[in-house]
Motif scaffolding. Structure first.
Motif, PDB file in Angstrom:
ATOM      1  N   SER A   1       0.877  -1.160   0.000  1.00  0.00           N
ATOM      2  CA  SER A   1       0.000   0.000   0.000  1.00  0.00           C
ATOM      3  C   SER A   1       0.922   1.220   0.000  1.00  0.00           C
ATOM      4  CB  SER A   1      -0.936  -0.022   1.213  1.00  0.00           C
ATOM      5  OG  SER A   1      -1.845   1.057   1.164  1.00  0.00           O
ATOM      6  N   ALA A   2       0.406   2.379   0.337  1.00  0.00           N
ATOM      7  CA  ALA A   2       1.230   3.586   0.264  1.00  0.00           C
ATOM      8  C   ALA A   2       0.781   4.612   1.290  1.00  0.00           C
ATOM      9  CB  ALA A   2       1.147   4.187  -1.136  1.00  0.00           C
ATOM     10  N   VAL A   3       1.686   5.530   1.625  1.00  0.00           N
ATOM     11  CA  VAL A   3       1.359   6.574   2.597  1.00  0.00           C
ATOM     12  C   VAL A   3       0.338   7.559   2.043  1.00  0.00           C
ATOM     13  CG1 VAL A   3       3.572   6.389   3.788  1.00  0.00           C
ATOM     14  CG2 VAL A   3       3.330   8.021   1.884  1.00  0.00           C
ATOM     15  N   GLY A   4       0.019   7.443   0.752  1.00  0.00           N
ATOM     16  CA  GLY A   4      -1.055   8.243   0.177  1.00  0.00           C
ATOM     17  C   GLY A   4      -2.410   7.958   0.807  1.00  0.00           C
ATOM     18  N   ILE A   5      -2.499   6.909   1.604  1.00  0.00           N
ATOM     19  CA  ILE A   5      -3.755   6.586   2.284  1.00  0.00           C
ATOM     20  C   ILE A   5      -4.061   7.592   3.391  1.00  0.00           C
ATOM     21  CG2 ILE A   5      -2.808   5.085   4.100  1.00  0.00           C
ATOM     22  CD1 ILE A   5      -5.154   3.153   3.493  1.00  0.00           C
ATOM     23  N   TYR A   6      -3.038   8.311   3.849  1.00  0.00           N
ATOM     24  CA  TYR A   6      -3.219   9.231   4.962  1.00  0.00           C
ATOM     25  C   TYR A   6      -3.610  10.634   4.490  1.00  0.00           C
ATOM     26  CZ  TYR A   6      -0.899   5.698   7.861  1.00  0.00           C
ATOM     27  OH  TYR A   6      -0.577   4.537   8.519  1.00  0.00           O
ATOM     28  N   PRO A   7      -4.218  11.425   5.362  1.00  0.00           N
ATOM     29  CA  PRO A   7      -4.542  12.810   5.001  1.00  0.00           C
ATOM     30  C   PRO A   7      -3.289  13.671   4.962  1.00  0.00           C
ATOM     31  CG  PRO A   7      -5.107  12.394   7.293  1.00  0.00           C
ATOM     32  CD  PRO A   7      -4.698  11.078   6.715  1.00  0.00           C
ATOM     33  N   ASN A   8      -3.398  14.824   4.326  1.00  0.00           N
ATOM     34  CA  ASN A   8      -2.288  15.769   4.250  1.00  0.00           C
ATOM     35  C   ASN A   8      -2.152  16.580   5.533  1.00  0.00           C
ATOM     36  OD1 ASN A   8      -1.251  15.380   1.579  1.00  0.00           O
ATOM     37  ND2 ASN A   8      -3.085  16.363   0.791  1.00  0.00           N
TER      38      ASN A   8
END
Length: 272
Positions: A92-99
């Motif tokens: 998966s990737a850290v793109g799953i988290y909010p900014n």
């Protein structure tokens, strides 16, 4: 140990093949039956399938991004559940988290943009596996001969590297050697669950840029305008412009020791 690898031509997969030389390759064209046959005698499966995320997106390419991850994972899981495979490690990737929010695995509010939803659907499909299942949320992977660094180096070596915009966005990264070590760690310990595969010291784009310039002995005074990134990549520019501050809390609690926890140490090794 015998492993099976999907997405086996990629940058990370090539490093894993050196660490786990007894491997078979699962191709995107393989159906469930073909995958099941390839899993004969396999102990663990590494799922690295996925079209390149750093690209110019349009609606057609977003469908490719989705299908190359979710549809491939669906086939893998179906075949694994029918096999004697013991461990499934999916990407998966850290793109799953909010900014703009410090995040670790306990973070419950996830991103609601395309990348966030893509990662959530990808993980949901992987978690349908009935075997020991581990999900690794990758940060930006740094290593020789590929990955993000290979795209950055030409400009920096010419003295044309610089911060993006005002350099405020956070970058969560990991050294390729540490990433491979994480695979070995979770396999040996049979750890399942979700882990952030990121170094313990995320950095702002400003600090990342200055450290890379220092290691290369090159100036970094030419900022890259945000509008230029958006012009080149369209909606895909979010990969470069988003701010992800992610910490590997779960790995550290399990006792994993990073060999390259700080960026300068990692870059000096890679660029030696």
């Amino acid at each position: 140990m015998k492993v099976a690898i999907s997405g086996a031509s990629g940058f990370v997969a090539n490093a894993l093949k050196k660490r786990f030389p007894n491997f078979v390759v699962i191709e995107r064209k393989d159906d469930v039956e073909a995958i099941h046959q390839k899993l004969e005698g396999v102990d663990a499966v590494f799922n690295l399938s996925g079209a390149p995320i750093v690209a110019r997106w349009n609606e057609a390419y977003k469908k490719v991004l989705y299908s190359s991850r979710i549809d491939t994972t669906k086939k893998l899981v179906e075949a694994i559940n029918q096999s004697e495979v013991e461990h499934f490690i999916s990407t998966s990737a850290v793109g799953i988290y909010p900014n703009n929010v410090p995040c670790d695995e306990s973070t419950r509010i996830l991103g609601d943009d395309f990348l966030g939803k893509l990662a959530q659907d990808w993980e949901a499909e992987a978690l349908k596996c009935t075997k020991c299942t581990t999900i690794l949320r990758f940060g930006v992977v740094l290593g020789p001969d590929g990955g993000a660094l290979a795209k950055m180096l030409p400009a920096f070596k010419l003295g044309l590297g610089g911060i993006i915009g005002d350099g405020w966005m956070m970058t969560s990264w990991i050294d390729l050697d540490d990433l491979v070590a994480i695979y070995a760690f979770v396999l040996e310990q049979k750890y399942e669950g979700i882990y952030n595969a990121t170094a313990p010291q995320p950095l702002s784009n400003y600090d990342f840029t200055k450290i890379l310039g220092k290691v290369l002995h090159r100036p970094t005074f030419l900022p890259v305008p945000v509008f230029m990134i958006k012009l080149l990549f369209g909606e895909g520019s979010t990969v470069l412009l988003d701010s992800k501050e992610v910490y590997p809390k779960a790995l550290l609690e399990k006792g994993f020791v990073f060999q390259y926890p700080d960026l300068e140490c990692s870059l000096r090794k890679i660029l030696a």
